[in-house]
Enzyme design. Structure first.
Site, PDB file in Angstrom:
ATOM      1  N   GLU A  98       0.845  -1.211   0.000  1.00 48.83           N
ATOM      2  CA  GLU A  98       0.000   0.000   0.000  1.00 48.83           C
ATOM      3  C   GLU A  98       0.877   1.258   0.000  1.00 48.83           C
ATOM      4  OE1 GLU A  98      -2.563  -1.277   3.488  1.00 48.83           O
ATOM      5  OE2 GLU A  98      -4.095  -0.800   2.014  1.00 48.83           O
ATOM      6  N   GLU A 111      -3.764 -10.134   3.695  1.00 49.97           N
ATOM      7  CA  GLU A 111      -4.907  -9.779   4.546  1.00 49.97           C
ATOM      8  C   GLU A 111      -5.982 -10.864   4.523  1.00 49.97           C
ATOM      9  OE1 GLU A 111      -3.284  -7.752   2.594  1.00 49.97           O
ATOM     10  OE2 GLU A 111      -3.027  -5.801   3.557  1.00 49.97           O
TER      11      GLU A 111
HETATM   12  C1  1HE Z   1       6.290  -8.913  12.154  1.00 52.28           C
HETATM   13  C2  1HE Z   1       5.644  -8.757  10.923  1.00 52.28           C
HETATM   14  C3  1HE Z   1       4.433  -8.025  10.907  1.00 52.28           C
HETATM   15  C4  1HE Z   1       7.440  -9.898  10.592  1.00 52.28           C
HETATM   16  N1  1HE Z   1       3.985  -7.527  12.076  1.00 52.28           N
HETATM   17  N2  1HE Z   1       5.802  -8.413  13.285  1.00 52.28           N
HETATM   18  N3  1HE Z   1       1.806  -8.765   6.972  1.00 52.28           N
HETATM   19  C5  1HE Z   1       1.972 -10.076   6.873  1.00 52.28           C
HETATM   20  O1  1HE Z   1       1.072 -10.869   7.047  1.00 52.28           O
HETATM   21  C6  1HE Z   1       3.385 -10.554   6.632  1.00 52.28           C
HETATM   22  C7  1HE Z   1       3.951 -11.166   7.898  1.00 52.28           C
HETATM   23  N4  1HE Z   1       5.378 -11.416   7.805  1.00 52.28           N
HETATM   24  C8  1HE Z   1       5.884 -12.451   7.097  1.00 52.28           C
HETATM   25  O2  1HE Z   1       5.217 -13.165   6.390  1.00 52.28           O
HETATM   26  C9  1HE Z   1       7.368 -12.677   7.226  1.00 52.28           C
HETATM   27  O3  1HE Z   1       7.828 -12.057   8.421  1.00 52.28           O
HETATM   28  C10 1HE Z   1       8.205 -12.147   6.048  1.00 52.28           C
HETATM   29  C11 1HE Z   1       7.969 -13.024   4.827  1.00 52.28           C
HETATM   30  C12 1HE Z   1       7.884 -10.695   5.723  1.00 52.28           C
HETATM   31  C13 1HE Z   1       9.712 -12.195   6.415  1.00 52.28           C
HETATM   32  O4  1HE Z   1      10.053 -13.508   6.810  1.00 52.28           O
HETATM   33  P1  1HE Z   1      11.422 -13.732   7.637  1.00 52.28           P
HETATM   34  O5  1HE Z   1      11.600 -15.227   7.777  1.00 52.28           O
HETATM   35  O6  1HE Z   1      12.511 -12.955   7.018  1.00 52.28           O
HETATM   36  O7  1HE Z   1      11.187 -13.066   9.078  1.00 52.28           O
HETATM   37  P2  1HE Z   1      10.320 -13.608  10.328  1.00 52.28           P
HETATM   38  O8  1HE Z   1      11.130 -14.575  11.110  1.00 52.28           O
HETATM   39  O9  1HE Z   1       8.978 -14.058   9.910  1.00 52.28           O
HETATM   40  O10 1HE Z   1      10.091 -12.270  11.157  1.00 52.28           O
HETATM   41  C14 1HE Z   1      11.146 -11.648  11.876  1.00 52.28           C
HETATM   42  C15 1HE Z   1      10.512 -10.872  13.009  1.00 52.28           C
HETATM   43  O11 1HE Z   1       9.669  -9.859  12.468  1.00 52.28           O
HETATM   44  C16 1HE Z   1       9.604 -11.745  13.864  1.00 52.28           C
HETATM   45  O12 1HE Z   1       9.628 -11.204  15.174  1.00 52.28           O
HETATM   46  P3  1HE Z   1      10.533 -11.914  16.335  1.00 52.28           P
HETATM   47  O13 1HE Z   1      10.297 -11.039  17.541  1.00 52.28           O
HETATM   48  O14 1HE Z   1      10.005 -13.311  16.457  1.00 52.28           O
HETATM   49  O15 1HE Z   1      11.953 -11.881  15.845  1.00 52.28           O
HETATM   50  C17 1HE Z   1       8.222 -11.501  13.278  1.00 52.28           C
HETATM   51  O16 1HE Z   1       7.185 -11.741  14.203  1.00 52.28           O
HETATM   52  C18 1HE Z   1       8.340 -10.014  12.941  1.00 52.28           C
HETATM   53  N5  1HE Z   1       7.394  -9.637  11.915  1.00 52.28           N
HETATM   54  N6  1HE Z   1       6.368  -9.377   9.974  1.00 52.28           N
HETATM   55  C19 1HE Z   1       4.648  -7.738  13.221  1.00 52.28           C
HETATM   56  N7  1HE Z   1       3.758  -7.786   9.785  1.00 52.28           N
HETATM   57  C20 1HE Z   1      -3.373  -0.788   7.095  1.00 52.28           C
HETATM   58  S1  1HE Z   1      -3.878  -2.363   6.852  1.00 52.28           S
HETATM   59  C21 1HE Z   1      -2.552  -3.275   6.253  1.00 52.28           C
HETATM   60  C22 1HE Z   1      -2.814  -4.727   6.502  1.00 52.28           C
HETATM   61  C23 1HE Z   1      -1.556  -5.541   6.354  1.00 52.28           C
HETATM   62  O17 1HE Z   1      -0.490  -5.061   6.115  1.00 52.28           O
HETATM   63  S2  1HE Z   1      -1.781  -7.206   6.572  1.00 52.28           S
HETATM   64  C24 1HE Z   1      -0.272  -7.940   6.146  1.00 52.28           C
HETATM   65  C25 1HE Z   1       0.594  -8.128   7.347  1.00 52.28           C
END
Ligand code: 1HE
Length: 264
Positions: A118, A138
Site C-alpha cells: 500500500e 490480509e
Molecule cells: C512482524 C511482521 C508483521 C514480521 N507484524 N511483526 N503482513 C503479513 O502478514 C506478513 C507477515 N510477515 C511475514 O510473512 C514474514 O515475516 C516475512 C515473509 C515478511 C519475512 O520472513 P522472515 O523469515 O525474514 O522473518 P520472520 O522470522 O517471519 O520475522 C522476523 C521478526 O519480524 C519476527 O519477530 P521476532 O520477535 O520473532 O523476531 C516476526 O514476528 C516479525 N514480523 N512481519 C509484526 N507484519 C493498514 S492495513 C494493512 C494490513 C496488512 O499489512 S496485513 C499484512 C501483514
C-alpha cells in the site's frame, strides 16, 4: 549528512539528504520493517515538513525486505472504532506521500506485502530489485487492507487481479510485478537505491510546475469524465507553457542548448 529538520522522527525511520534529494529509509529490519503507528505517523511528519529546497524523495527499506506491512502485534489491541481511526491515519499519511509537494521514487526488495505494498502504491515511481515480491496476505489473516490499497491498487493492476491476490494469497515476483504494472523498473539485487537516486535526480531537474501537474492534476483528470478532462488538460497546458521557466527551456532547445530526446 543527517537530516536536521527530522531529528524527531522515530528511530525506525532514517532520513538523509543528498543535494536536492531526501532519502527516507524504513529502518526496523528486525521486524522486517513492519509498519507500526510511530512509523506511519513519522512518514506523515516527514512528507509534511519537507524543506522547500528538496525536489524529490527516494523511499527504501533497510534489511532483507522493503516492508512486511502492518505491524500485526498492534492489531489485536484495537476495537472497531479505533481500527477505523487507525486506517484513516494511514490514509492521511499515505496521502502526504502521493499528494505531497514532490515526487517519490520507491526502491522495493524482498517482501513488499500488505501495508508495504500500500505504501509503495502511494509512490510515483517504483524500482524493484529482483528479490522483490508482492502479496496481500490480509485475506488469510482475516482482515482487510486499510492503507488505501482498495483505491490505489486497482489503478495499477485492476480490481480483478487485486481481488484474486487477496482471495488466494498469490504472490507476484519482481518480473511479474513489472509486467502487471506494480513496478516501473526491475534491477539486479543491490542496484535499486542507485537506480532510484538516478531517477529522482532526473525528476528533480524537471520544472516544479510540471511535476506539480503530473502529481496533482494528471490523477484528477484520469478520474474526470473525458469532456471535463480535456478542458482541465488545456488549462494546465496553458498554465505550464505560460510559465517563464518553460519559455526559457523551449528557447534552450531551439537554440541547441538542451539535450534531445533520444533512446536510452
Ligand atoms: C512482524 C511482521 C508483521 C514480521 N507484524 N511483526 N503482513 C503479513 O502478514 C506478513 C507477515 N510477515 C511475514 O510473512 C514474514 O515475516 C516475512 C515473509 C515478511 C519475512 O520472513 P522472515 O523469515 O525474514 O522473518 P520472520 O522470522 O517471519 O520475522 C522476523 C521478526 O519480524 C519476527 O519477530 P521476532 O520477535 O520473532 O523476531 C516476526 O514476528 C516479525 N514480523 N512481519 C509484526 N507484519 C493498514 S492495513 C494493512 C494490513 C496488512 O499489512 S496485513 C499484512 C501483514
Amino acid at each position: 549528512m543527517p537530516f536536521q529538520p527530522f531529528a524527531d522522527l522515530p528511530s525506525s525511520l532514517r532520513a538523509e539528504r543528498q543535494d536536492a534529494l531526501a532519502i527516507l529509509r524504513l529502518a526496523r529490519p528486525e521486524k522486517r520493517n513492519a509498519l507500526d503507528d510511530a512509523m506511519v505517523r513519522g512518514i506523515e511528519t516527514f512528507f509534511t515538513a519537507l524543506p522547500d529546497d528538496i525536489k524529490a524523495v527516494v523511499l527504501a527499506g533497510e534489511g532483507e525486505h522493503f516492508s512486511a506491512g502492518l505491524d500485526l502485534g498492534e492489531l489485536t489491541r484495537r476495537d472497531i472504532a479505533e481500527s477505523i481511526a487507525h486506517s484513516r491515519m494511514w490514509h492521511r499519511s499515505f496521502q502526504q506521500v502521493e499528494f505531497g509537494r514532490v515526487p517519490v521514487v520507491s526502491v522495493l526488495h524482498g517482501a513488499v506485502v500488505g501495508g508495504g505494498l500500500e505504501l509503495a502504491a502511494a509512490t510515483h515511481v517504483r524500482v524493484a530489485e529482483r528479490s522483490a515480491y508482492y502479496a496481500l496476505p490480509e485475506g488469510s489473516r482475516g482482515i482487510y487492507v486499510g492503507g488505501g490499497a482498495s483505491v490505489r491498487l486497482p489503478r495499477l493492476i485492476g480490481a480483478s487481479r487485486m481481488a484474486e491476490m487477496m482471495l488466494t494469497g498469490r504472490t507476484y515476483d519482481a518480473a511479474e510485478g513489472q509486467a502487471i504494472g506494480i513496478s516501473h523498473y526491475v534491477v539486479e539485487p543491490g542496484a535499486g537505491l542507485a537506480k532510484g537516486i538516478e531517477l529522482a535526480r532526473r525528476i528533480a531537474e524537471n520544472e516544479p510546475l510540471t511535476n506539480f501537474a503530473i502529481m496533482h492534476v494528471l490523477p484528477r483528470i484520469a478520474e474526470q469524465d473525458p469532456t471535463s478532462g480535456y478542458l482541465t488538460e488545456s488549462l494546465m497546458a496553458a498554465i505550464a507553457s505560460g510559465n517563464p521557466q518553460a519559455q526559457q527551456r523551449l528557447k534552450d532547445f531551439l537554440e541547441k542548448r538542451a539535450p534531445k530526446t533520444v533512446q536510452q
